[in-house]
Design a protein around this motif. Structure first.
Motif, PDB file in Angstrom:
ATOM      1  N   ALA A   1       0.882  -1.637   7.519  1.00 16.77           N
ATOM      2  CA  ALA A   1      -0.392  -2.088   6.945  1.00 16.77           C
ATOM      3  C   ALA A   1      -0.249  -3.278   6.011  1.00 16.77           C
ATOM      4  O   ALA A   1      -1.237  -3.744   5.464  1.00 16.77           O
TER       5      ALA A   1
ATOM      6  N   GLU B   1      -2.067  -0.628  -0.315  1.00 17.19           N
ATOM      7  CA  GLU B   1      -2.979  -1.677  -0.794  1.00 17.19           C
ATOM      8  C   GLU B   1      -2.263  -2.574  -1.807  1.00 17.19           C
ATOM      9  O   GLU B   1      -2.373  -3.804  -1.753  1.00 17.19           O
TER      10      GLU B   1
ATOM     11  N   ARG C   1      -5.261  -0.944   8.692  1.00 17.46           N
ATOM     12  CA  ARG C   1      -5.517  -1.430   7.340  1.00 17.46           C
ATOM     13  C   ARG C   1      -4.924  -0.438   6.346  1.00 17.46           C
ATOM     14  O   ARG C   1      -4.739   0.741   6.671  1.00 17.46           O
TER      15      ARG C   1
ATOM     16  N   ARG D   1     -13.375   1.706   3.685  1.00 14.01           N
ATOM     17  CA  ARG D   1     -12.139   2.374   4.107  1.00 14.01           C
ATOM     18  C   ARG D   1     -12.020   3.759   3.465  1.00 14.01           C
ATOM     19  O   ARG D   1     -12.527   4.002   2.385  1.00 14.01           O
TER      20      ARG D   1
ATOM     21  N   LEU E   1      -5.168  -6.902   6.842  1.00 16.41           N
ATOM     22  CA  LEU E   1      -6.295  -6.968   7.768  1.00 16.41           C
ATOM     23  C   LEU E   1      -5.775  -6.929   9.201  1.00 16.41           C
ATOM     24  O   LEU E   1      -4.710  -7.470   9.488  1.00 16.41           O
TER      25      LEU E   1
END
Lengths: 317, 317, 317, 317, 317, 317
Positions: F254, F273, F266, E310, F258
């Protein structure tokens, strides 16, 4: 030897030529003797060709960048079966000469006006008033980009007007299939087809030197156009919770078919499933045809990235 | 109260009825009180319904087996939203009454003669002589089964004549798409479409109580018809190594699209890719429509096995 | 310094040599100074080595192509751990010298006659008359290619006679396993083993410069041999619908084990499952041994493409 | 009518019988009339059969539990193709009668002594002293369980002595393959084969009513035996960092072949790859044979869980 | 112009410089003119830069190898957006100058002593005596390597002391999360966290020129430390079958979360699941931050290998 | 024997009781004797229990439906280890008695007011004015549902107030992690955390008898809240093309990590994240704890559907 514009596809091996082309891509590299050279791809409407410009000076690197229109003199050669230009002379076209970027870019096989005409007429077939108003509102809002943008950065319909032409091809498929299967709600399928890729006008930077925009990267064209449907509803005083509006949003959101392909929902309407298929058919036919056009009869094409790197066979004539 | 044949779809909840139906499925079970009962599914052309036959004796178990035609008296009830028959009386129809299995089995919306007529006419569009002769040869060889068999054991077009009707629907799609994309070899697409599922005449046992045959299980319909093409070539004195014959075999072998779905090769011809798509479109539309027909407006269908167990929404009217 | 044929494996670093080899692969490239050079791979029976031929002229490019037999003078060097030839002199061998392609190609460790002998003897163990006749018929039909072809283009047993040697190794495994497990039908396993890869005689172009043929690409070796079994049945007046014939076809069709690996059916017979395993064992042992032969004790081999790019360890002596 | 022990496999449909069996599984359920019944599976060495015990009282539930040895009177019936016992009378065997659990449990086709003998002899073939000592040490440590345990809870070799018999079968395969391929280090393959599943003596609870233990669940048999190798090294004064010890540990750790199957490393030794294959072959042949033994000629077996739920065909005789 | 040590990160484009650096990587290649050159990567604590050394002689190749400390004179340039050194002069530092490898290697943001201090204090929180003793035993055994090694060869925390720093960061996360969720056994989570990657002291060769060792390749760090726990138990007279020991071994074995990632068991304890998450969080934050540090505001980073390739966006300031 | 409300968790086996509970689920079935019975699940705040109501009449079926509050007399029994109620008497509570649904539903461990208070205070930490205004706007718009809804239909935090409690737990994790890693933009992480699941107020029907709504099914909670952010921008006169707004939309879009889990993109931001991880941690801890609460020490829990059907071990005390 006259100066020609736009005839890359007609060059013969070994014969010297003098033409005007646009630089599509330029990468500076260091040769093993320590000097710099530029690896170039030239393009005009008829095609592309690559070539090396040796011993590049600082001003060469500045001039011969992506988007520049240049006079190119040289000779077409074949190395390992791939055509290359052996460059004899290369210099910038003067602005007086009046060349324009749009003259050197591949284009849809129909004019923008023709496409606009056919799409406008088809819109009368959207009999549901809410869908009709939303589609007209958004098509007007993004009109210029819609008839200019490619449908993708490189895979399929990657030419000026590609987005509109892809959409138009799918509209024709939608009509033919709806005529065969009466259970399909043609108004819904048509509205979804017209809007399905409209978010690409926000996702991609434009027809020349196409790149993903920041919204394109962070949000993606599927959600970008879904958001615009909701904003359109507000402008048009239609409740976004109306079932007809939900159906239209679902059409757009589900058109990639699988979650792995970026759709947040899989198709849950008959028309959404059909929209997914006609998108795949038109894109696949475009990609395969593009690859086979560059292939000799009796042999296999290069690998097609957008189709799992498969190679396709062009039968003997 | 007269005896009715073929009206399962029109029964009303709570009202007693007296009809003639066929037993589609019969499973003997042991009740918790130690007695046996039969879990039955009845069918006629209009639909299906289930019911329990309590305290089954040996001769009941012998009589009320799959394929039997019976007089059924009872009442339609709803338990947890699912219709069931509360059986009052059940007895075998007499052979004098002249009922025939075919009267109770779901059928294609066109007659066998109509389909045969349309397919025969379309065959003139296969302009390549080799493909034309091979297709005619095999269609004649398997003619009876082709117009009788379902297209699948249970997923899609699972009715008498389903195989021919599915093929015919795909032929119409093939024509519409070939008209839109001139680069498609329509003769090849048409020949591949007609043959693609013909191996199911060997793979499946027939229209009633459809099961996989041993060749169907060990070889599969894709290879079974490919072998028949090769044998047809020998009968017609066409070399099986001829490129046209290779193309046609590839069309048939690749039509499932992915290795995981049983095709030994992925599509490597433009026409093979298109054949795969029109097969998926026609099968999907059939499966979704079948599920939505049983669904109330404003709610979701049952899960559709052949489409990854997705549920589909039937919009409010 | 005498001229040597076939000793690539014995060259010492730094010592000058003069040998006769065959060009296995030749790629013309453009150097950064604008001149062309040829990237070559030389081979003889003992191994391979690469080298660069600088400042290539038109006639060099024409001469030094794949398949040419040449006199090579130079010196073996190591760059980054990989052996390369520093070419001093390179010229075509004269046809008078009488060299033949077959002298420079890697070969099975047994002669064609030895393999033929062992396979013919084993065939007496196929006690079922139909299988025996079909196997004899097809082995005779493809006899020449069967003892010449490699078993694969590059992965395993990629040498002259590789197909027959791979088959023979598997036959030995089949015998040992059948002796241990009495429930295995040894006749069926043996017949399937002999035929399982015979389609590669049609799929691959031959032992030198091996490429996929058009039938190989569009149909694949699995279906190609299955079709030949059916044609053999017709020639031998055996019904293709006979159960014994179905079993044999299934053996061949299922031998890749998984649909993803190109088998249209997964193994559904005990013998088909065993055939799949012995194919994998023999191919794996061949690939690993080939990689370990090139590896120093106490270190890991290069990645083996056909085994998921794993590296294998060669223990210290 | 005499009392028989161990003849479940020989019962005839419809004939009354009187035998002694062990209860393998007992589940109490509530019937729809509110009363409790016990769903039972009976076993002896020859096979299994199920049956229902109606109107179970508290003491019945207490008596007729898993592991109990009982007198069973009744009649074998077929419901929907599956054999069931219609129970007439059921009572506990008296401890005076002297029955023992081991008399009713399926067993390996060789006696424990025979297996022990063959394995002991084979151990002389492990010529590396470190491997030989480690294997002897661990085989002695887990000797009793090794010759008692099944090889798995239910999939393959699920009978008394199954672990040793599975190991022995693999040792025979290892020998045959090592004889064919001289590049295999037979000592290493043999040592790895003997140890590969020895951790199951810790992972599983035993031969009767087999369950996973807590160490089996949290650590798994692969790592459990690897740890024991390290402890054995310490006891035997062998460095655990010795390369020979690393190789042996790798053999055991990698024998499931894929990370997804629980091996923390994929095979990186030729011998480890071979070990994985002979494990799969012996397990597969055992599972398929078990399923085909219960299948009529000319029909397909039930689905085999350990082989991706595939069904296998038993050819006509 | 003075000689500088350790300032690679501060070089300006176009300005000449003279510094001392270490060679991180050196690859010899052949230029198209037939001469050899060395492709170099230089490093000091502040960062890395690449450069080409042309016309390399034998002694240059010998000198300028990985690990050498050199005087580097030149100028920083940008080619295609990537910084490179144009080398003017390059020569080995004299041993008299007293430079040491450790001065040129990237390091954890805390000193070894600081980390040691914080970890020692935290260890008092492991209230279970067995876990406490095992952790202390193993930390002492591998103390030197633990505070020196990187946490990975290249993905995350790839610097001197990276293993201890990664462990310490996770310990802080473990504490914060345990404070929020009282059902977590903090002692177990902490003990598992400290040991989870300790096997990397055996798996990796060290902080400079990090490579996998043979035990690392054949056994892997997960099992290597699990084995050490078992050996520690023996040294400390703790039974390895004790449930507390099983729990700790499971923590270590399951910490990669998925079998595909090399854990032989998936997490089956609440604490094992949490350990897996905090490992992923700390590694991910480290990898993303490293990539974003090299990225201009308003643009996307290079692809991050350890995070499925990514690219991450660095927002405008 | 007094009437008790809300003590299902404290019933003892075998002892008769008399309590007031709510019917959570009611399914009508037909017993094998032809009579209908109702399979019921009762709930109060402390837990759930199932039971059968035999011989159900039409009015029973009407009364004893999901959501009804009833007097239940009976006795707790164990069948096969699962608790069941043997029902003695069952009748509807009178509306005079004043029971309310909310008294019988499981609830978050904090009151709505407490959660509201903590969340309001945290909002001051969102220092970016645009994010702060958007979050306040939407939290106000969906305030009632936000503090009422569960976080999921059944997997995790499936109780009244579960959505707010799950959000609050994640906010605490976000704070702890941001304090440890200074490179995290805490304002962005906090704003994303608060909004990430707010779309569930539209996706799910409510706290009792939770079902997916039509918008939930066709659009999904991820896109539903993204659309609301865009509409909020319009109401607040913030451009939806502003980079800060793009970042916030990306956080929400996101957060499933996934594509396969329904996120159309993503994570491409460090904070996105991290948001994904803290969502997984809090949900996992909740699911595992719920399962372990029902598990005896020293044994394994039932399978947890939301965690790949894994079972978790509850260590001995």
């Amino acid at each position: 030897m006259a100066i020609l514009a736009g005839q890359l596809a007609n060059l013969k091996n070994g014969a010297p030529f003098q033409i005007v082309v646009m630089i599509k891509q330029a990468e500076v590299r260091v040769a093993k003797n320590g000097k710099r050279f530029i690896s170039l791809i030239f393009q005009d409407r008829s095609g592309e060709i690559s070539g090396m410009y040796w011993d590049a000076k600082d001003e060469d690197i500045q001039h011969f960048a992506s988007g520049a229109i240049v006079h190119l003199e040289g000779q077409r050669d074949l190395y390992n079966g791939q055509p290359q230009v052996k460059i004899t002379k290369l210099f910038l076209a003067d602005s007086n000469e009046g060349f324009q970027t749009s003259q050197f870019v591949a284009q849809a096989p129909m004019s923008s006006a023709q496409m606009q005409d056919e799409i406008q007429k088809a819109m009368f077939d959207i009999q549901n008033a809410k869908w009709n108003r939303i589609v007209r509102f958004l098509l007007q809002k993004y009109q210029n980009a819609f008839y200019e943008h490619p449908a993708a950065k490189s895979n399929h319909h990657d030419f000026t007007g590609g987005l509109a032409f892809h959409t138009l091809s799918m509209m024709r498929l939608a009509k033919a299939i709806s005529q065969q299967y009466s259970q399909i709600n043609y108004s819904l399928l048509l509205a979804g087809t017209i809007l399905h890729d409209l978010g690409k006008t926000i996702e991609l930077s434009g027809a020349v030197g196409t790149e993903y925009t920041v919204p394109g990267n962070l949000i993606g064209h599927i959600v970008l156009i879904d958001e615009q449907i909701v904003l359109a509803c507000q402008a048009l005083k239609i409740s976004e919770a109306d079932e007809d509006v939900l159906l239209l949003r679902h059409m757009v959101l589900a058109h990639h078919g699988l979650l792995e392909y970026g759709s947040p929902e899989r198709p849950k309407l008959l028309e959404a499933e059909v929209l997914h298929y006609i998108d795949e058919i038109d894109a696949s036919i475009n990609m395969i045809s593009k690859a086979l056009n560059k292939t000799e009869p009796g042999s296999f094409s290069e690998r097609v990235f957008g189709l799992d790197n498969r190679q396709f066979y062009r039968p003997k004539d």
